[in-house]
Design a protein around this motif. Structure first.
Motif, PDB file in Angstrom:
ATOM      1  N   ILE A   1       0.849  -1.204   0.000  1.00 40.27           N
ATOM      2  CA  ILE A   1       0.000   0.000   0.000  1.00 40.27           C
ATOM      3  C   ILE A   1       0.880   1.247   0.000  1.00 40.27           C
ATOM      4  O   ILE A   1       0.607   2.219  -0.705  1.00 40.27           O
TER       5      ILE A   1
ATOM      6  N   LYS B   1      -7.107  -8.893   3.852  1.00 37.10           N
ATOM      7  CA  LYS B   1      -6.275  -7.867   4.492  1.00 37.10           C
ATOM      8  C   LYS B   1      -6.087  -6.664   3.570  1.00 37.10           C
ATOM      9  O   LYS B   1      -6.094  -5.515   4.017  1.00 37.10           O
TER      10      LYS B   1
ATOM     11  N   VAL C   1      -9.192  -4.652   3.966  1.00 33.42           N
ATOM     12  CA  VAL C   1      -9.340  -3.971   5.259  1.00 33.42           C
ATOM     13  C   VAL C   1      -8.329  -2.820   5.376  1.00 33.42           C
ATOM     14  O   VAL C   1      -8.676  -1.706   5.761  1.00 33.42           O
ATOM     15  N   PHE C   2      -7.084  -3.095   5.034  1.00 29.33           N
ATOM     16  CA  PHE C   2      -6.022  -2.098   5.247  1.00 29.33           C
ATOM     17  C   PHE C   2      -5.970  -1.052   4.132  1.00 29.33           C
ATOM     18  O   PHE C   2      -5.388   0.019   4.324  1.00 29.33           O
TER      19      PHE C   2
ATOM     20  N   ARG D   1      -8.591   0.322   2.490  1.00 26.89           N
ATOM     21  CA  ARG D   1      -9.787   1.155   2.347  1.00 26.89           C
ATOM     22  C   ARG D   1      -9.483   2.602   2.730  1.00 26.89           C
ATOM     23  O   ARG D   1      -8.553   2.874   3.470  1.00 26.89           O
TER      24      ARG D   1
ATOM     25  N   VAL E   1     -10.621   5.062   5.099  1.00 25.99           N
ATOM     26  CA  VAL E   1     -11.389   5.052   6.339  1.00 25.99           C
ATOM     27  C   VAL E   1     -11.930   6.457   6.599  1.00 25.99           C
ATOM     28  O   VAL E   1     -11.162   7.415   6.648  1.00 25.99           O
ATOM     29  N   THR E   2     -13.246   6.559   6.741  1.00 22.14           N
ATOM     30  CA  THR E   2     -13.843   7.851   7.084  1.00 22.14           C
ATOM     31  C   THR E   2     -14.571   7.710   8.409  1.00 22.14           C
ATOM     32  O   THR E   2     -14.895   6.606   8.833  1.00 22.14           O
TER      33      THR E   2
ATOM     34  N   GLY F   1     -18.264   6.553   7.473  1.00 26.81           N
ATOM     35  CA  GLY F   1     -18.463   5.423   6.578  1.00 26.81           C
ATOM     36  C   GLY F   1     -18.461   4.092   7.305  1.00 26.81           C
ATOM     37  O   GLY F   1     -18.060   3.977   8.459  1.00 26.81           O
TER      38      GLY F   1
ATOM     39  N   VAL G   1     -17.188   0.201   7.943  1.00 25.15           N
ATOM     40  CA  VAL G   1     -15.844  -0.358   7.931  1.00 25.15           C
ATOM     41  C   VAL G   1     -15.824  -1.730   7.270  1.00 25.15           C
ATOM     42  O   VAL G   1     -14.830  -2.414   7.303  1.00 25.15           O
ATOM     43  N   GLU G   2     -16.963  -2.111   6.657  1.00 25.96           N
ATOM     44  CA  GLU G   2     -16.975  -3.409   5.991  1.00 25.96           C
ATOM     45  C   GLU G   2     -16.022  -3.408   4.798  1.00 25.96           C
ATOM     46  O   GLU G   2     -15.746  -2.369   4.209  1.00 25.96           O
ATOM     47  N   THR G   3     -15.582  -4.588   4.453  1.00 25.28           N
ATOM     48  CA  THR G   3     -14.694  -4.712   3.299  1.00 25.28           C
ATOM     49  C   THR G   3     -15.517  -5.041   2.071  1.00 25.28           C
ATOM     50  O   THR G   3     -16.703  -5.311   2.141  1.00 25.28           O
TER      51      THR G   3
ATOM     52  N   LYS H   1      -6.551   0.909  -2.028  1.00 28.75           N
ATOM     53  CA  LYS H   1      -5.270   1.504  -2.422  1.00 28.75           C
ATOM     54  C   LYS H   1      -4.432   0.521  -3.228  1.00 28.75           C
ATOM     55  O   LYS H   1      -3.614   0.921  -4.048  1.00 28.75           O
TER      56      LYS H   1
END
Lengths: 271, 271
Positions: free
Chosen positions: A39, A213, A216-217, A219, A221-222, A225, A227-229, A240
């Motif tokens: 990332i 992963k 999850v990593f 995304r 993140v807001t 918003g 947090v589901e993937t 990313k």
């Protein structure tokens, strides 16, 4: 002696600290490191001038890419700092690395010394620059060559540590089924060894976990918003690094190269 | 000239590429980098011998810690590779950094040159080692000093880039309200400037967002487990870095130091 060869498995684990559980925990934690490093590399565009060979800069022609020269110099500093005193770390350019000047520490060796040299850093180097990087980084050139190749080095080190950890995986497997492995190693039966090292169900789980992963990593993140993937109701979420690329990285390169390391290590396990 | 001083704001943004949106996007993306870097540092124990001053190793006494010596040498390699040709990157040890030997690139400068030198790297260094690290790393010594201080350097560079980006924040704010800022700068009215630079609602949102990022990125991701953050039904979820520490890092250090950079930059903005 590296380990107590005649003791039962439980005692072996106590005397070495190495067990299937510790090995599995290490590999699972390294997945996070690898995904983070990818990332972070993807933050920069491809920055092609960092990879041209021959490279022309600082008024002359260089036979290695700027990235390679940077890795060589960085590894020299890290070698001086003692990074490669731990058997878990293997430099890409092991020649001419300076003698370590670092606080002393007694590392315990958990590998069989005649087989500990095994590594596939050359293959990792080639896969990283030729196959992975063009899929990972967006086209473009923002001139941040030093920061970019510094993040390449973090990716390379993470991949190298994970893949060459196959030596530890093989050591644990060997200790757990010594008789069987010894016969196959004596017969140099690579196919049977590879079969014994392979668990398709386990590999499938690893590939799906690293893909998750990456979701999850990677995304954005807001605060408000979810947090589901994965795919949201509004269509495809944006990540990313493409999670399917991380799935592919593990399926096509990380897992097969790790098994190559395991096999080569075992073939030297009785030397 | 660095920018077109008499043109309206929109044109300014076009000619410089710098806007409130690009600044905000940069800072938001750097949050991920900072959280990743903290999680990676927390993978290693504290490893105290890396930080002793004076340090005794390699047969002699050193007046700087092993960590400092490592950062100095690593920064020298990165300076040679041109890292500090970008104004976004500032070394912790700017003296004796070698001349860059890297592929050429024409960086545009978006800062006012007489104020671009402003940075708080000394404070960042001190906060990182004295206050943050003891809260971040678990007690212990596994001897991996080089890998540990390499991950310290990644944290330091991420924090430095984010905090000293306050120069860009201040530049954009100055351009957006030139008349008001000019009066306050001429009067050296630090209190009024600081008030103008402060938005408690915005700062609160940032702190809560980085805390959430620490929850999302620091979880143990499993194939079957939920991907929600925070406390689970079974009690407190476990994170690789305590999310409240990241909240505190931003509230007590990152945001106040960034505002110090903004203030100092503005005080030199008319030099």
């Amino acid at each position: 002696m590296l380990f107590c060869s005649t003791t039962p498995l439980l005692l072996l684990q106590l005397c070495s600290g190495l067990s299937l559980d510790t090995v599995r925990d290490f590999l699972t934690r390294e997945e996070d490191t690898i995904v983070f490093s990818l990332i972070e590399r993807a933050k920069y565009p491809l920055n092609p001038p960092a990879y041209y060979v021959p490279a022309y800069f600082a008024g002359r022609r260089h036979d290695a890419s700027f990235a390679e020269l940077f890795v060589r110099e960085s590894e020299a500093v890290q070698a001086k700092a003692g990074r490669y005193q731990s058997q878990q770390e293997i430099p890409f350019f092991p020649f001419r690395v300076p003698f370590p000047l670092a606080p002393p520490y007694n590392f315990t060796s958990e590998l069989y010394s005649a087989a500990a040299f095994v590594n596939v850093n050359d293959e990792i180097w080639s896969v990283y620059f030729s196959l992975l990087l063009p899929l990972l980084a967006k086209n473009g050139d923002d001139g941040s060559y030093a920061a970019t190749v510094a993040s390449d080095l973090v990716c390379l080190q993470a991949l190298s540590r994970r893949i060459n950890y196959g030596r530890y995986v093989a050591e644990v497997k060997f200790r757990g089924d010594q008789q069987n492995y010894t016969t196959l190693i004596r017969n140099k039966d690579k196919d049977a060894l590879m079969k014994l090292l392979t668990s398709e169900a386990q590999e499938d789980a690893v590939k799906r976990r690293v893909q998750k992963k990456a979701m999850v990593f990677g995304r954005n993140v807001t605060l408000d918003g979810p947090v589901e993937t994965g795919d949201s109701n509004n269509g495809r979420a944006s990540f990313k690094v493409d999670p399917s690329l991380v799935y592919k990285l593990y399926g096509q390169w990380v897992i097969p190269l790790t098994k190559q390391v395991e096999l080569q290590y075992l073939l030297h396990r009785l030397d």
